[in-house]
Design a protein around this motif. Sequence first.
Motif, mmCIF file in Angstrom:
data_model
loop_
_atom_site.group_PDB
_atom_site.id
_atom_site.type_symbol
_atom_site.label_atom_id
_atom_site.label_comp_id
_atom_site.label_asym_id
_atom_site.label_seq_id
_atom_site.Cartn_x
_atom_site.Cartn_y
_atom_site.Cartn_z
ATOM 1 N N ILE A 116 0.880 -1.179 0.000
ATOM 2 C CA ILE A 116 0.000 0.000 0.000
ATOM 3 C C ILE A 116 0.911 1.220 0.000
ATOM 4 O O ILE A 116 1.746 1.367 0.903
ATOM 5 C CB ILE A 116 -0.888 0.031 1.254
ATOM 6 C CG1 ILE A 116 -1.766 -1.221 1.330
ATOM 7 C CG2 ILE A 116 -1.736 1.307 1.281
ATOM 8 C CD1 ILE A 116 -2.565 -1.333 2.626
ATOM 9 N N ALA A 117 0.755 2.084 -1.000
ATOM 10 C CA ALA A 117 1.570 3.302 -1.047
ATOM 11 C C ALA A 117 0.828 4.417 -0.305
ATOM 12 O O ALA A 117 -0.279 4.796 -0.686
ATOM 13 C CB ALA A 117 1.828 3.701 -2.496
ATOM 14 N N ASN A 118 1.451 4.921 0.774
ATOM 15 C CA ASN A 118 0.849 6.062 1.475
ATOM 16 C C ASN A 118 1.574 7.352 1.097
ATOM 17 O O ASN A 118 2.619 7.324 0.451
ATOM 18 C CB ASN A 118 0.763 5.828 2.995
ATOM 19 C CG ASN A 118 2.099 5.811 3.739
ATOM 20 O OD1 ASN A 118 3.030 6.550 3.415
ATOM 21 N ND2 ASN A 118 2.195 4.970 4.762
ATOM 22 N N ARG A 119 0.980 8.479 1.483
ATOM 23 C CA ARG A 119 1.524 9.802 1.118
ATOM 24 C C ARG A 119 1.863 9.923 -0.368
ATOM 25 O O ARG A 119 2.927 10.484 -0.723
ATOM 26 C CB ARG A 119 2.787 10.107 1.931
ATOM 27 C CG ARG A 119 2.517 10.282 3.385
ATOM 28 C CD ARG A 119 3.159 11.519 3.920
ATOM 29 N NE ARG A 119 2.535 11.828 5.199
ATOM 30 C CZ ARG A 119 3.170 12.300 6.253
ATOM 31 N NH1 ARG A 119 4.461 12.547 6.185
ATOM 32 N NH2 ARG A 119 2.520 12.575 7.348
ATOM 33 N N PRO A 120 1.022 9.435 -1.271
ATOM 34 C CA PRO A 120 1.377 9.486 -2.696
ATOM 35 C C PRO A 120 1.400 10.906 -3.241
ATOM 36 O O PRO A 120 2.000 11.165 -4.289
ATOM 37 C CB PRO A 120 0.252 8.681 -3.357
ATOM 38 C CG PRO A 120 -0.920 8.844 -2.431
ATOM 39 C CD PRO A 120 -0.323 8.866 -1.055
ATOM 40 N N LEU A 121 0.751 11.838 -2.517
ATOM 41 C CA LEU A 121 0.727 13.246 -2.954
ATOM 42 C C LEU A 121 1.550 14.108 -1.998
ATOM 43 O O LEU A 121 1.450 15.337 -2.017
ATOM 44 C CB LEU A 121 -0.735 13.737 -3.008
ATOM 45 C CG LEU A 121 -1.674 12.859 -3.857
ATOM 46 C CD1 LEU A 121 -3.138 13.267 -3.667
ATOM 47 C CD2 LEU A 121 -1.288 12.932 -5.334
ATOM 48 N N GLU A 122 2.333 13.444 -1.136
ATOM 49 C CA GLU A 122 3.167 14.162 -0.144
ATOM 50 C C GLU A 122 2.321 15.175 0.631
ATOM 51 O O GLU A 122 2.659 16.348 0.708
ATOM 52 C CB GLU A 122 4.361 14.849 -0.813
ATOM 53 C CG GLU A 122 5.317 13.890 -1.501
ATOM 54 C CD GLU A 122 6.258 13.161 -0.550
ATOM 55 O OE1 GLU A 122 6.380 13.577 0.613
ATOM 56 O OE2 GLU A 122 6.839 12.144 -0.998
ATOM 57 N N ARG A 123 1.206 14.696 1.155
ATOM 58 C CA ARG A 123 0.272 15.526 1.951
ATOM 59 C C ARG A 123 -0.257 16.720 1.154
ATOM 60 O O ARG A 123 -0.624 17.741 1.722
ATOM 61 C CB ARG A 123 0.944 16.020 3.245
ATOM 62 C CG ARG A 123 1.411 14.894 4.139
ATOM 63 C CD ARG A 123 2.063 15.418 5.372
ATOM 64 N NE ARG A 123 3.135 16.339 5.068
ATOM 65 C CZ ARG A 123 3.691 17.153 5.929
ATOM 66 N NH1 ARG A 123 3.263 17.194 7.170
ATOM 67 N NH2 ARG A 123 4.671 17.943 5.573
ATOM 68 N N GLY A 124 -0.246 16.607 -0.147
ATOM 69 C CA GLY A 124 -0.722 17.695 -0.998
ATOM 70 C C GLY A 124 0.399 18.597 -1.483
ATOM 71 O O GLY A 124 0.202 19.429 -2.373
ATOM 72 N N ASP A 125 1.601 18.447 -0.916
ATOM 73 C CA ASP A 125 2.715 19.344 -1.260
ATOM 74 C C ASP A 125 3.103 19.259 -2.742
ATOM 75 O O ASP A 125 3.591 20.238 -3.311
ATOM 76 C CB ASP A 125 3.965 19.018 -0.424
ATOM 77 C CG ASP A 125 3.776 19.395 1.033
ATOM 78 O OD1 ASP A 125 2.760 20.057 1.354
ATOM 79 O OD2 ASP A 125 4.631 19.017 1.855
ATOM 80 N N LEU A 126 2.900 18.079 -3.361
ATOM 81 C CA LEU A 126 3.324 17.940 -4.765
ATOM 82 C C LEU A 126 2.581 18.912 -5.678
ATOM 83 O O LEU A 126 3.119 19.338 -6.701
ATOM 84 C CB LEU A 126 3.116 16.505 -5.254
ATOM 85 C CG LEU A 126 3.901 15.406 -4.529
ATOM 86 C CD1 LEU A 126 3.771 14.084 -5.263
ATOM 87 C CD2 LEU A 126 5.373 15.782 -4.403
ATOM 88 N N PHE A 127 1.360 19.266 -5.294
ATOM 89 C CA PHE A 127 0.585 20.168 -6.160
ATOM 90 C C PHE A 127 1.206 21.550 -6.235
ATOM 91 O O PHE A 127 1.083 22.240 -7.239
ATOM 92 C CB PHE A 127 -0.876 20.257 -5.690
ATOM 93 C CG PHE A 127 -1.607 18.963 -5.871
ATOM 94 C CD1 PHE A 127 -1.993 18.548 -7.140
ATOM 95 C CD2 PHE A 127 -1.889 18.146 -4.796
ATOM 96 C CE1 PHE A 127 -2.634 17.342 -7.331
ATOM 97 C CE2 PHE A 127 -2.533 16.947 -4.976
ATOM 98 C CZ PHE A 127 -2.907 16.536 -6.233
ATOM 99 N N ARG A 128 1.865 21.956 -5.146
ATOM 100 C CA ARG A 128 2.497 23.287 -5.158
ATOM 101 C C ARG A 128 3.527 23.374 -6.276
ATOM 102 O O ARG A 128 3.712 24.411 -6.887
ATOM 103 C CB ARG A 128 3.166 23.562 -3.812
ATOM 104 C CG ARG A 128 2.247 24.374 -2.934
ATOM 105 C CD ARG A 128 2.934 24.802 -1.676
ATOM 106 N NE ARG A 128 2.263 24.126 -0.592
ATOM 107 C CZ ARG A 128 2.829 23.585 0.448
ATOM 108 N NH1 ARG A 128 4.119 23.641 0.604
ATOM 109 N NH2 ARG A 128 2.114 22.996 1.360
ATOM 110 N N ARG A 129 4.204 22.257 -6.526
ATOM 111 C CA ARG A 129 5.258 22.263 -7.542
ATOM 112 C C ARG A 129 4.679 22.109 -8.950
ATOM 113 O O ARG A 129 5.143 22.759 -9.882
ATOM 114 C CB ARG A 129 6.227 21.115 -7.236
ATOM 115 C CG ARG A 129 7.481 21.150 -8.037
ATOM 116 C CD ARG A 129 8.620 20.608 -7.190
ATOM 117 N NE ARG A 129 9.625 19.961 -8.018
ATOM 118 C CZ ARG A 129 10.583 19.176 -7.557
ATOM 119 N NH1 ARG A 129 10.652 18.929 -6.271
ATOM 120 N NH2 ARG A 129 11.466 18.642 -8.366
ATOM 121 N N VAL A 130 3.657 21.260 -9.110
ATOM 122 C CA VAL A 130 3.188 20.992 -10.482
ATOM 123 C C VAL A 130 2.165 22.012 -10.985
ATOM 124 O O VAL A 130 2.058 22.229 -12.189
ATOM 125 C CB VAL A 130 2.570 19.565 -10.620
ATOM 126 C CG1 VAL A 130 3.605 18.496 -10.352
ATOM 127 C CG2 VAL A 130 1.350 19.384 -9.736
#
Length: 275
Positions: free
Chosen positions: A190-204
């Motif tokens: 099971i992959a957890n934190r796949p969006l790094e708590r939402g932080d990845l959106f700040r970059r993309v």
Amino acid sequence: MMTCPILSTGELMPVIGLGTWRAFDVGSEEAGRRPLRQVLQRLLDDGGRIIDTSPMYGQAEAVTGDLLAESGARPRRFLATKVWTTGRERGIEQMRRSAQLLRTEVIDLMQIHNLVDWRTHLATLRRMKEEGRVRYIGITHYMTGALPELARILRAEPGIDFVQLGYSLATRAAETELLPIAADRGVAVIANRPLERGDLFRRVRRHALPDWAREFDCASWAQLLLKYVLAEPAVTCVIPATGNPDHMQDNLGAGFGSLPDARQREQIRELWAMM
Ligand SMILES: NC(=O)c1ccc[n+]([C@@H]2O[C@H](COP(=O)([O-])OP(=O)(O)OC[C@H]3O[C@@H](n4cnc5c(N)ncnc54)[C@H](OP(=O)(O)O)[C@@H]3O)[C@@H](O)[C@H]2O)c1
């Protein structure tokens, strides 16, 4: 939705699940619970099953249990929770309480949260599985620094069905440090934190989604980020957390269509490195 077999039994797991950390810690107010009802409905309507929670997540277990009981959708769900305490008796009591809050006699997956007192709880979990009180057992962590210990445990301890670990486009150590071992040992991932708590959106989000993302049926950044993780053959499912029904719908989209192949995954990594 795409499915992936749980290696220890062959039972099929839909690849998109739901995490509940923070998002489901809302208490009893109707205003907080209303969107979560829709989140769960969308997950289950699109064929998703796994909902991951923990006694560490405040009210999340209670809220999950209440909303599933109201919805009548309980038979379709796969409930994963955790034990997060020290000592045999305290562990047993905490797991009894979790089952009560989740309003179920049998927990689908009971995991040892962040490996806290894992030797003690693993013995208890093995017994609970024999007695039919849990269907699967697992261990979890989220930090890269914990991968060597997760690997040691998977190598040494038979009968672990699942390992849950931190894995995203930004945090890829599991690709070499743990996924091959899980595959070799027949342990579902099971992959957890796949969006790094939402932080990845700040970059993309400052960038347009590349046209080539359509080649593997991606309509959004969330889908690209989740499909990157799901394309790793050892990954069984991914559990992005959300309290927003539109985000749930977006994430569910990653469970349909095709996944990036090796060349496209390389293209994704190159894109990420340039952002
Ligand atoms: N040791 C452990 O066992 C452990 C450790 C960490 C995590 N976990 C499990 O893994 C789950 C997932 O990890 P996480 O909650 O840390 O982080 P995550 O799933 O990587 O990210 C969740 C965040 O992303 C946002 N988000 C979700 N979908 C989105 C979308 N389509 N568009 C924009 N934003 C979106 C959510 O905000 P919105 O609510 O606004 O959508 C939330 O803030 C946890 O909830 C928990 O169940 C377990």
